[in-house]
Design a protein around this motif. Structure first.
Motif, PDB file in Angstrom:
ATOM      1  N   HIS A 159      13.858  42.673 -17.299  1.00 48.82           N
ATOM      2  CA  HIS A 159      13.858  44.133 -17.358  1.00 48.82           C
ATOM      3  C   HIS A 159      14.988  44.589 -18.272  1.00 48.82           C
ATOM      4  O   HIS A 159      16.148  44.227 -18.083  1.00 48.82           O
ATOM      5  N   GLU A 173      12.247  52.327 -13.880  1.00 55.79           N
ATOM      6  CA  GLU A 173      13.459  51.615 -13.520  1.00 55.79           C
ATOM      7  C   GLU A 173      13.356  50.903 -12.167  1.00 55.79           C
ATOM      8  O   GLU A 173      14.190  50.042 -11.862  1.00 55.79           O
ATOM      9  N   VAL A 174      12.342  51.239 -11.351  1.00 50.95           N
ATOM     10  CA  VAL A 174      12.199  50.528 -10.076  1.00 50.95           C
ATOM     11  C   VAL A 174      11.830  49.060 -10.304  1.00 50.95           C
ATOM     12  O   VAL A 174      12.002  48.238  -9.399  1.00 50.95           O
ATOM     13  N   ASN A 220      13.795  39.108 -12.563  1.00 47.69           N
ATOM     14  CA  ASN A 220      14.663  37.922 -12.552  1.00 47.69           C
ATOM     15  C   ASN A 220      15.962  38.181 -13.295  1.00 47.69           C
ATOM     16  O   ASN A 220      17.023  37.692 -12.909  1.00 47.69           O
ATOM     17  N   ALA A 266      13.414  47.082 -12.024  1.00 44.34           N
ATOM     18  CA  ALA A 266      14.653  46.304 -11.993  1.00 44.34           C
ATOM     19  C   ALA A 266      14.853  45.639 -10.636  1.00 44.34           C
ATOM     20  O   ALA A 266      15.494  44.582 -10.542  1.00 44.34           O
ATOM     21  N   GLU A 267      14.288  46.229  -9.589  1.00 46.16           N
ATOM     22  CA  GLU A 267      14.455  45.681  -8.240  1.00 46.16           C
ATOM     23  C   GLU A 267      13.773  44.329  -8.072  1.00 46.16           C
ATOM     24  O   GLU A 267      14.162  43.538  -7.203  1.00 46.16           O
ATOM     25  N   VAL A 268      12.769  44.040  -8.889  1.00 43.78           N
ATOM     26  CA  VAL A 268      12.016  42.778  -8.726  1.00 43.78           C
ATOM     27  C   VAL A 268      12.164  41.861  -9.944  1.00 43.78           C
ATOM     28  O   VAL A 268      11.470  40.853 -10.048  1.00 43.78           O
ATOM     29  N   ILE A 303      18.126  41.354 -15.481  1.00 46.21           N
ATOM     30  CA  ILE A 303      18.264  42.736 -15.931  1.00 46.21           C
ATOM     31  C   ILE A 303      19.259  42.744 -17.089  1.00 46.21           C
ATOM     32  O   ILE A 303      20.388  42.247 -16.955  1.00 46.21           O
ATOM     33  N   THR A 334      17.167  47.723 -20.052  1.00 44.91           N
ATOM     34  CA  THR A 334      17.558  49.085 -19.717  1.00 44.91           C
ATOM     35  C   THR A 334      18.732  49.517 -20.576  1.00 44.91           C
ATOM     36  O   THR A 334      19.367  48.700 -21.248  1.00 44.91           O
ATOM     37  N   GLN A 361       5.402  47.287 -10.137  1.00 43.90           N
ATOM     38  CA  GLN A 361       5.762  46.125  -9.330  1.00 43.90           C
ATOM     39  C   GLN A 361       4.519  45.340  -8.917  1.00 43.90           C
ATOM     40  O   GLN A 361       4.570  44.120  -8.792  1.00 43.90           O
ATOM     41  N   LYS A 387       9.116  56.255 -13.357  1.00 43.25           N
ATOM     42  CA  LYS A 387       9.496  55.346 -12.256  1.00 43.25           C
ATOM     43  C   LYS A 387       9.763  53.926 -12.763  1.00 43.25           C
ATOM     44  O   LYS A 387       9.901  52.997 -11.965  1.00 43.25           O
ATOM     45  N   LYS A 413       3.790  41.361  -9.206  1.00 47.64           N
ATOM     46  CA  LYS A 413       3.424  40.578  -8.013  1.00 47.64           C
ATOM     47  C   LYS A 413       2.186  39.725  -8.259  1.00 47.64           C
ATOM     48  O   LYS A 413       2.136  38.541  -7.873  1.00 47.64           O
TER      49      LYS A 413
END
Length: 534
Positions: free
Chosen positions: A109, A148-149, A155, A151-153, A157, A111, A91, A146, A95
């Motif tokens: 992202h 898949e985290v 635009n 995906a939280e940020v 998925i 998946t 992430q 880790k 950023k």
């Protein structure tokens, strides 16, 4: 809208390679590989070692190393192209890109369910599968477990087990303007009003400078002669030399002679980045030409195999031979390989960029397979709507329909079909003061080589043609046939009274403006432009 910078993330075997291949091939995106960046900083290409190096750099730079190397690789990521980072792993890496480039960053992202990922990993070739199982591969490195985290940020998925790579691309690029965001009228279509040989080539060559893309449909049974730069175009757009900056397309509905296309490519020195040939265009075989040579005299055919090849494209969908040949498309021709591109994609890029297109039809409206007088017709639909369908262009894209008409219509010599009040070259010579010997030299088919039949101007023919084509503009050719003195004219007012009266009547009958007037076939006196063409 600035060109985006795509950041791609996802676990092993999620389909990142296939997705990035679509993005680079479809939009010419420039790919920056984080694996390649790590290889340059490492003395080994072993995946486990590269992962550990990446983890180390992430700790030391808080993930800034990817952005820093990207800026070096791209010279600051100029906005004149699309960029792609394959792949980001944390992430923090995402950023830093967003802090630098803001809304220009699009994080995608990818998946898939764990079972699918395991199957895909085991299906890899042994030489690129460094571990015995997907689960073992995930255990190596601090980030893979880790991943898949991210995906939280992200635009967007995308679940890659549900869609093909091209379907994923459509979702990832939605709303970005890479595909057209709205339907704009940016296509001008040029068609013939009568039986062909209306002088479309010279008109196309004259107006070609106003367009970014030139596209042609049809086949080698129709030639377009251009006075300057002098050339007889059989398969390529007639403005190819007039506008050397324009992209050149041959649409999917075209019928191609391999020999003729290669000749024109060579003659005109076309490069693979300028010319695109649609993979779906049908190839004419020698058997097609032989078949037509013995059967189509009755309709005055040019016997180039176009009709038989077109029929085979319809019949040959079962994979069998018809009339001696199986269907062969442009994508199957080795010599065409550098030029093969989906022309619909090229057109979509043109629309998205706000550029303009000139679609050049061939032959004439009264040779239409469906709307001409059967059987004295050609093997395709020659109207504006038919040309649009062959090119893969929506009717709502059309800005103008330019119809080219002669002062005296012609047909191919021989038994080529009915005409209203047929006359002779000598009749025109007497009316225009052009020597009959000169007219005999002019009125010879570009492809057929036959002396043409000539008739009086048919007002109902052009009225009907204007209606069926939805004409907005008319290009009138052979104005000198209404008086040799017209060859001296540089403005509409300098044309003789007979010609001016004729043009006024044409406009009333067709409900369209005569915008362009061809007065001879000379280099410097091709047309009078009655409206500033832009």
């Amino acid at each position: 809208m600035l060109n985006p910078i795509f950041l791609v993330s996802g676990p092993l075997a999620a389909g990142k390679s296939m997705f990035t291949e679509q993005l680079t091939s479809h939009f010419d995106a420039k790919r920056v590989s984080t694996r390649m960046l790590l290889l340059r900083a490492s003395d080994t290409d072993h995946r486990d070692a590269l992962i550990k190096l990446g983890d180390k750099l992430d700790i030391e730079t808080n993930g800034m190393w990817v952005l820093n190397q990207f800026l070096v690789e791209t010279n600051g990521a100029p906005v004149d192209r699309i960029w792609l980072v394959d792949a980001v792993r944390t992430q923090d890496q995402v950023k830093h890109f967003r802090d630098k480039f803001g809304d220009r960053v699009v994080h995608v992202h990818l998946t898939a369910p764990i079972g699918v990922l395991r199957e895909r990993y085991l299906a890899r070739k042994p030489e690129i599968r460094e571990f015995n199982s997907y689960d073992e591969a995930r255990e190596h490195g601090a980030t893979e477990g880790k991943i898949e985290v991210l995906a939280e940020v992200a635009n967007v998925i995308l679940e890659t087990h549900r869609s093909s790579p091209r379907s994923l691309l459509a979702q990832a690029t939605a709303g970005l303007g890479l595909f057209p965001l709205k339907v704009t009228r940016c296509v001008d279509v040029l068609v013939g009003a009568q039986y062909g040989s209306e002088g479309k080539g010279n008109i196309c060559a004259f107006i070609a400078k106003n367009y970014d893309v030139l596209i042609r449909v049809g086949g080698p049974n129709a030639g377009h002669k251009v006075a300057y730069p002098k050339y007889d175009y059989i398969q390529l757009p007639s403005g190819t030399q007039s506008n050397p900056d324009a992209k050149i397309l041959i649409g999917a509905g075209a019928t191609l002679s391999v020999k003729q296309v290669l000749k024109e490519i060579s003659d005109l020195k076309l490069t693979e980045d300028r010319l695109s040939i649609d993979p779906q265009a049908i190839i004419i075989e020698d058997s097609d030409i032989a078949r037509e040579a013995s059967t189509l005299d009755v309709i005055g055919s040019t016997k180039k195999g176009v009709g038989v090849a077109t029929a085979r494209k319809i019949l040959g969908r079962d994979g069998n031979k018809y009339w001696g040949s199986k269907v062969r498309l442009a994508k199957h021709v080795a010599e065409f390989k550098p030029f093969i591109r989906d022309t619909k994609i090229e057109l979509e890029r043109t629309y998205a960029a706000g550029k303009s297109v000139l679609l050049e039809g061939t032959q004439g409206t009264d040779l239409s397979l469906h709307h001409g007088e059967y059987p004295f017709v050609t093997s395709r639909e020659t109207t504006a709507s038919g040309c649009l369908a062959d090119a893969g262009i929506a009717p709502t894209r059309v800005r103008r329909v330019i119809m080219v008409m002669r002062t005296y219509p012609i047909r191919v010599g021989g038994t080529s079909g009915p005409m209203m009040h047929e006359i002779t070259v000598e009749d025109i010579a007497a009316r225009s003061d052009i020597p009959a010997a000169d007219l005999h030299k002019i009125e010879v088919g570009t492809v057929s080589g036959k002396e043409r039949r000539i008739a009086e101007f048919d007002w109902e023919q052009v009225r009907r043609a204007a209606s069926i084509n939805g004409v907005t503009d008319i290009a009138l050719t052979f104005a000198d046939y209404l008086g040799i003195d017209n060859r001296k004219a540089k403005t509409f007012e300098e044309l003789n009274a007979t010609t001016r009266d004729f043009i006024e009547r044409v406009e009333k009958v067709t409900n369209a403006r005569v915008s362009l007037i061809s007065k001879d076939f000379g280099k410097d006196a091709v047309v009078i432009d009655r409206r500033q063409w832009n």
